[in-house]
Design an enzyme around this catalytic site. Structure first.
Site, PDB file in Angstrom:
ATOM      1  N   TYR A 171       1.130  -1.375  -0.026  1.00  0.00           N
ATOM      2  CA  TYR A 171      -0.253  -0.343  -0.171  1.00  0.00           C
ATOM      3  C   TYR A 171       0.872   0.748  -0.377  1.00  0.00           C
ATOM      4  CZ  TYR A 171      -4.393  -2.246   0.795  1.00  0.00           C
ATOM      5  OH  TYR A 171      -5.179  -2.948   0.595  1.00  0.00           O
ATOM      6  N   GLU A 172       0.559   1.792  -0.526  1.00  0.00           N
ATOM      7  CA  GLU A 172       0.806   3.715  -1.294  1.00  0.00           C
ATOM      8  C   GLU A 172       0.361   4.854  -0.874  1.00  0.00           C
ATOM      9  OE1 GLU A 172       3.607   3.298  -4.396  1.00  0.00           O
ATOM     10  OE2 GLU A 172       4.320   0.898  -4.028  1.00  0.00           O
ATOM     11  N   HIS A 173      -0.941   4.196  -0.609  1.00  0.00           N
ATOM     12  CA  HIS A 173      -1.574   5.666  -0.254  1.00  0.00           C
ATOM     13  C   HIS A 173      -3.197   5.330   0.874  1.00  0.00           C
ATOM     14  CE1 HIS A 173      -0.332   7.092  -3.748  1.00  0.00           C
ATOM     15  NE2 HIS A 173      -0.243   6.192  -4.424  1.00  0.00           N
TER      16      HIS A 173
END
Length: 320
Positions: A171-173
């Site tokens: 996950y990056e957001h």
């Protein structure tokens, strides 16, 4: 107890104590692990396209499973079909769907590549950068308990269908706080490992103030459940030097203390230390220090056009 035996008894106890302490604090040694993300960009790449060296442990990482809807069926509005609103993916609170190229990376393809290459394993990655187009894949749970419950059910189903070996968190957001992320992911990893659904786990953080705090919170509480840290060194600036790269590695080794930090290359024209500028020289330095825990590449989709040049070079280096 006989008094003449006391010194020997305490000596053995202290020796055992310090040996245990040393083992617990020692950094993991060198590894021949190579990992490759695959399937996110619909380039038609297949497992069999990618060269696999028999001298390494090879992990394919399917990209991505995302807890968003995949439906794009339009609904009529005043007699006309509206393709815009109906095709907009929506979060599903832990109910994961497959977003990788299922035509070329199906359960039968997973079975075939593992049958033909005994050193190959296949994992899935959760999250990623985008769902589709320019829409970010946000981690946005309704609650910890409901997200974990849904995630366990859907991930177990996908893992069994594809006969997968591991899971990666990318996950990056985020639309929640670091502690909620840590609890959701940590509880999911605990269940998957405790019930032998997967045999290995990894996370894929990078050095950004909007990302790193979430993974550090997860590591602090559940690091013992995480086998590998796929650190995105290619997220650093283009033109990174060997000296800068080594400093970055030490910083992240300190952040994820005791973890197996893998080094990385991006074949999508991203940044970091490139092979042309000394990536493999840096790898050689890490290996000489007993700190080369493996190499991973983002991604097979991008590498296909160059005939997997760096995949071949990375595996040859690790196998040597």
């Amino acid at each position: 107890m006989n008094s003449t035996r006391l010194p020997l008894f305490f000596f053995l106890q202290m020796t055992l104590f310090f040996a245990t302490l040393s083992s617990a604090e020692a950094a993991p040694g060198n590894s021949k692990l190579f990992r490759e993300y695959i399937g996110a960009e619909d380039t038609g790449v297949t497992f069999s396209n990618v060269p696999i060296d028999s001298g390494v442990e090879f992990h394919f990482i399917l990209s991505f499973a995302i807890d968003y809807t995949t439906s794009s069926h339009p609904k009529p509005t005043n007699g006309n079909f509206n393709y815009t609103t109906s095709s907009h993916p929506k979060p599903t609170n832990g109910n994961f769907n497959v977003f990788w190229d299922t035509k070329n990376l199906s359960p039968s393809h997973v079975f075939a590549i593992k049958a033909s290459h005994p050193n190959a394993k296949v994992a899935l990655s959760l999250g990623g950068d985008i769902v589709t187009g320019k829409q970010y894949a946000y981690f946005t749970p309704t609650s910890i308990n409901s997200w974990v419950r849904n995630a366990i059910a859907s991930i177990v189903q996908i893992t069994k269908e594809y006969k997968l070996d591991g899971i990666d968190i990318d996950y990056e957001h985020f639309q929640t706080d670091p502690n909620t992320f840590a609890e959701c992911i940590g509880q999911l990893l605990f269940h998957l490992k405790h019930n032998n659904v997967v045999s290995f786990t990894s996370i894929a953080p990078y050095d950004d103030d909007s990302v790193q705090p979430y993974y550090l919170a997860l590591w602090k509480k559940y690091g013992h459940l995480i086998d590998y840290v796929n650190f995105q060194f290619y997220a650093y600036n283009k033109g990174t030097t060997i000296t800068q790269f080594m400093k970055h590695f030490e910083t992240q080794s300190s952040n994820y203390k005791g973890g197996k930090i893998l080094v990385s290359i991006g074949t999508d024209k991203s940044g970091g230390l490139s092979p042309e500028k000394g990536f493999f020289e840096a790898c050689a330095r890490l290996r000489s220090q007993g700190k080369l825990h493996g190499i991973f590449i983002w991604s097979a989709d991008d590498s296909k056009k160059a005939d997997f040049r760096y995949e071949k070079q990375s595996q040859s280096f690790l196998a040597s």
